[in-house]
Enzyme design. Structure first.
Site, PDB file in Angstrom:
ATOM      1  N   LYS A 117       0.825  -1.216   0.000  1.00 30.13           N
ATOM      2  CA  LYS A 117       0.000   0.000   0.000  1.00 30.13           C
ATOM      3  C   LYS A 117       0.853   1.257   0.000  1.00 30.13           C
ATOM      4  O   LYS A 117       0.450   2.271  -0.554  1.00 30.13           O
ATOM      5  CB  LYS A 117      -0.986  -0.018   1.177  1.00 30.13           C
ATOM      6  CG  LYS A 117      -2.101  -1.038   0.969  1.00 30.13           C
ATOM      7  CD  LYS A 117      -3.311  -0.790   1.852  1.00 30.13           C
ATOM      8  CE  LYS A 117      -4.422  -1.784   1.530  1.00 30.13           C
ATOM      9  NZ  LYS A 117      -5.526  -1.748   2.494  1.00 30.13           N
ATOM     10  N   LYS A 199      -4.069 -11.607  -6.771  1.00 31.03           N
ATOM     11  CA  LYS A 199      -5.372 -11.860  -6.137  1.00 31.03           C
ATOM     12  C   LYS A 199      -6.447 -10.928  -6.696  1.00 31.03           C
ATOM     13  O   LYS A 199      -6.132  -9.803  -7.133  1.00 31.03           O
ATOM     14  CB  LYS A 199      -5.268 -11.753  -4.611  1.00 31.03           C
ATOM     15  CG  LYS A 199      -5.172 -10.342  -4.113  1.00 31.03           C
ATOM     16  CD  LYS A 199      -5.510 -10.232  -2.627  1.00 31.03           C
ATOM     17  CE  LYS A 199      -5.487  -8.753  -2.273  1.00 31.03           C
ATOM     18  NZ  LYS A 199      -5.876  -8.339  -1.006  1.00 31.03           N
ATOM     19  N   LYS A 202     -10.676  -5.448  -4.997  1.00 32.02           N
ATOM     20  CA  LYS A 202     -11.658  -4.389  -5.251  1.00 32.02           C
ATOM     21  C   LYS A 202     -11.064  -3.245  -6.054  1.00 32.02           C
ATOM     22  O   LYS A 202     -11.735  -2.605  -6.830  1.00 32.02           O
ATOM     23  CB  LYS A 202     -12.095  -3.789  -3.906  1.00 32.02           C
ATOM     24  CG  LYS A 202     -13.303  -4.405  -3.281  1.00 32.02           C
ATOM     25  CD  LYS A 202     -13.609  -3.644  -1.977  1.00 32.02           C
ATOM     26  CE  LYS A 202     -14.311  -4.532  -0.981  1.00 32.02           C
ATOM     27  NZ  LYS A 202     -14.150  -4.130   0.397  1.00 32.02           N
TER      28      LYS A 202
HETATM   29  P1  TYM Z   1     -10.551  -6.907   3.481  1.00 35.52           P
HETATM   30  O1  TYM Z   1     -11.628  -5.920   3.690  1.00 35.52           O
HETATM   31  O2  TYM Z   1      -9.452  -6.555   2.520  1.00 35.52           O
HETATM   32  O3  TYM Z   1     -11.143  -8.284   3.004  1.00 35.52           O
HETATM   33  C1  TYM Z   1     -12.169  -8.942   3.737  1.00 35.52           C
HETATM   34  C2  TYM Z   1     -11.929 -10.436   3.701  1.00 35.52           C
HETATM   35  O4  TYM Z   1     -11.917 -10.910   2.344  1.00 35.52           O
HETATM   36  C3  TYM Z   1     -10.749 -11.714   2.145  1.00 35.52           C
HETATM   37  N1  TYM Z   1     -10.320 -11.567   0.750  1.00 35.52           N
HETATM   38  C4  TYM Z   1     -10.097 -12.593  -0.084  1.00 35.52           C
HETATM   39  N2  TYM Z   1     -10.206 -13.913   0.089  1.00 35.52           N
HETATM   40  C5  TYM Z   1      -9.914 -14.710  -0.970  1.00 35.52           C
HETATM   41  N3  TYM Z   1      -9.540 -14.218  -2.196  1.00 35.52           N
HETATM   42  C6  TYM Z   1      -9.421 -12.893  -2.405  1.00 35.52           C
HETATM   43  N4  TYM Z   1      -9.064 -12.438  -3.611  1.00 35.52           N
HETATM   44  C7  TYM Z   1      -9.706 -12.014  -1.328  1.00 35.52           C
HETATM   45  N5  TYM Z   1      -9.709 -10.664  -1.189  1.00 35.52           N
HETATM   46  C8  TYM Z   1     -10.079 -10.406   0.083  1.00 35.52           C
HETATM   47  C9  TYM Z   1      -9.722 -11.137   3.106  1.00 35.52           C
HETATM   48  O5  TYM Z   1      -8.707 -12.072   3.386  1.00 35.52           O
HETATM   49  C10 TYM Z   1     -10.575 -10.828   4.303  1.00 35.52           C
HETATM   50  O6  TYM Z   1     -10.741 -11.965   5.131  1.00 35.52           O
HETATM   51  N6  TYM Z   1      -7.695  -6.221   7.518  1.00 35.52           N
HETATM   52  C11 TYM Z   1      -8.896  -6.851   7.011  1.00 35.52           C
HETATM   53  C12 TYM Z   1     -10.159  -6.453   7.754  1.00 35.52           C
HETATM   54  C13 TYM Z   1     -10.096  -6.628   9.233  1.00 35.52           C
HETATM   55  C14 TYM Z   1     -10.149  -7.850   9.937  1.00 35.52           C
HETATM   56  C15 TYM Z   1     -10.092  -7.508  11.307  1.00 35.52           C
HETATM   57  C16 TYM Z   1     -10.247  -9.187   9.522  1.00 35.52           C
HETATM   58  C17 TYM Z   1      -9.983  -5.625  10.150  1.00 35.52           C
HETATM   59  N7  TYM Z   1      -9.992  -6.154  11.398  1.00 35.52           N
HETATM   60  C18 TYM Z   1     -10.097  -8.479  12.304  1.00 35.52           C
HETATM   61  C19 TYM Z   1     -10.270 -10.152  10.531  1.00 35.52           C
HETATM   62  C20 TYM Z   1     -10.198  -9.816  11.895  1.00 35.52           C
HETATM   63  C21 TYM Z   1      -9.079  -6.473   5.565  1.00 35.52           C
HETATM   64  O7  TYM Z   1      -8.617  -5.461   5.114  1.00 35.52           O
HETATM   65  O8  TYM Z   1      -9.920  -7.323   4.876  1.00 35.52           O
END
Ligand code: TYM
Length: 335
Positions: A117, A199, A202
């Site tokens: 990032k 991957k 979004k």
């Molecule tokens: P975020 O918002 O980027 O994504 C949410 C969840 O989706 C999963 N994910 C994927 N899984 C498989 N293939 C993909 N291409 C893919 N893209 C996204 C992510 O692994 C995630 O599980 N930091 C986290 C949010 C967060 C969080 C937490 C998660 C904040 N606090 C506490 C767990 C526990 C995030 O940015 O996810």
């Protein structure tokens, strides 16, 4: 959800930075729904994480409400789980500070997402972007979660949360549950349809690379038909066939069929047939999500009631943790 049940605790979160992708859905949210009966589940729309990257405030507010509706549309039942918006619950920020004093600069520097990032946004490498994993640790540890259902890209952050929990326990005595990651056996990393070694994300600038879970069926089918594959024509899971492996993964998750069954189904048929079948299966699978979303967004009062109750429940549980943590570190009781 009652805070006194003996079920194991699950926590997970998702950023409100736009419509969820098929990656978010397969890697994380579709599993969240399934876990609701067996576990005490707590799920959050993590708007405080979202502002580590510059956001338009009007859009962030709209996206947060939309993400909350999507969460319910994907099957999170606010009667079974605690579903809330992160900024509504102040304990996350409070615990974040205490835990940041048990987190090392060096370990944060190693986070690959921070490096990625920072490269993407060289003009805004803010301290929040750097300390983001501490807030994520606070999210999880505030509820003493046992399990954290995530996709593969969040594993390193979860590992850090475990280290922070262990370090705190080492300094102040056993207190935090050290959380375990819960990764789906298939689909922990859904790849871009246009560049299957990356991957699905979004923020991809090529709209054909990403399926958004509210895409219309014809759009979904068209994107899958355009998916990049290799130059052979055999539907088989194998090294070097990244595009086909990704499509097989997606098809396997949405149909429940094994890779062997998929190979048999498409034996002697070309990639064209297979891509169309994947598109149709995904469009069909996501139909209830689209329908639920339309219904839910029409009822703003219901959504507000759900996120208000969710925040109250989340605060009740996490306040107990923060009160104990404040005592453990030596802060004077307020009353
Ligand atoms: P975020 O918002 O980027 O994504 C949410 C969840 O989706 C999963 N994910 C994927 N899984 C498989 N293939 C993909 N291409 C893919 N893209 C996204 C992510 O692994 C995630 O599980 N930091 C986290 C949010 C967060 C969080 C937490 C998660 C904040 N606090 C506490 C767990 C526990 C995030 O940015 O996810």
């Amino acid at each position: 959800m009652s805070d006194t049940s003996n079920k194991k605790i699950i926590f997970s979160g998702i950023q409100p930075t736009g419509i969820f992708t098929l990656g978010n859905y397969i890697g994380a949210i579709s599993n969240w729904g399934r876990l609701q009966d067996e576990y005490s589940c707590i799920y959050s729309i993590v708007d405080m994480h979202a502002i580590t990257v510059r956001q338009d405030p009007v859009k962030l507010r709209a996206h947060t409400l939309e993400a909350y509706a999507l969460l319910l549309a994907c099957g999170i039942d606010p009667e079974k789980s605690v579903a809330f918006i992160q900024s509504h619950v102040k304990t996350h920020a409070e615990l974040n500070w205490v835990l940041s004093c048990s987190t090392q600069f060096g370990e944060l520097s190693r986070m690959t997402q921070f490096k990625d990032k920072s490269q993407k946004h060289p003009d805004d490498i803010n301290a929040g972007l750097f300390t983001y994993p501490v807030l994520m640790a606070a999210d999880i540890l505030a509820y003493n979660a046992d399990l954290v259902p995530i996709g593969a890209d969040q594993k390193q952050h979860l590992e850090l949360a475990r280290n922070v929990a262990q370090r705190f326990n080492g300094k102040y005595g056993e207190f935090f549950t050290v959380p375990e990651p819960y990764l789906p056996p298939v689909g922990a990393r859904v790849m871009s349809l246009q560049d299957p070694v990356r991957k699905m994300s979004k923020s991809d600038t090529n709209p054909n690379a990403v399926i958004f879970i509210l895409d219309e069926p014809d759009v979904i089918i068209r994107k899958f038909r355009k998916a990049v594959t290799d130059s052979s024509s055999e539907v088989r899971y194998a090294d070097g066939k990244d595009g086909i492996n990704n499509l097989m993964t997606v098809y396997s998750v949405v149909t429940g069929r094994s890779f062997g069954e998929i190979e048999a189904e498409f034996e002697g048929r070309g990639y064209g047939d297979f891509k169309t079948a994947v598109g149709e299966a995904v469009a069909e699978h996501l139909k209830p999500v689209r329908d639920n979303f339309k219904r839910l967004t029409a009822d703003k009062a219901y959504l507000k009631e759900c996120y208000t109750k969710g925040a109250e429940a989340a605060e009740r549980i996490s306040q107990k943790t923060v009160t104990k943590v404040y005592r453990k570190v030596g802060f004077v009781d307020k009353r």
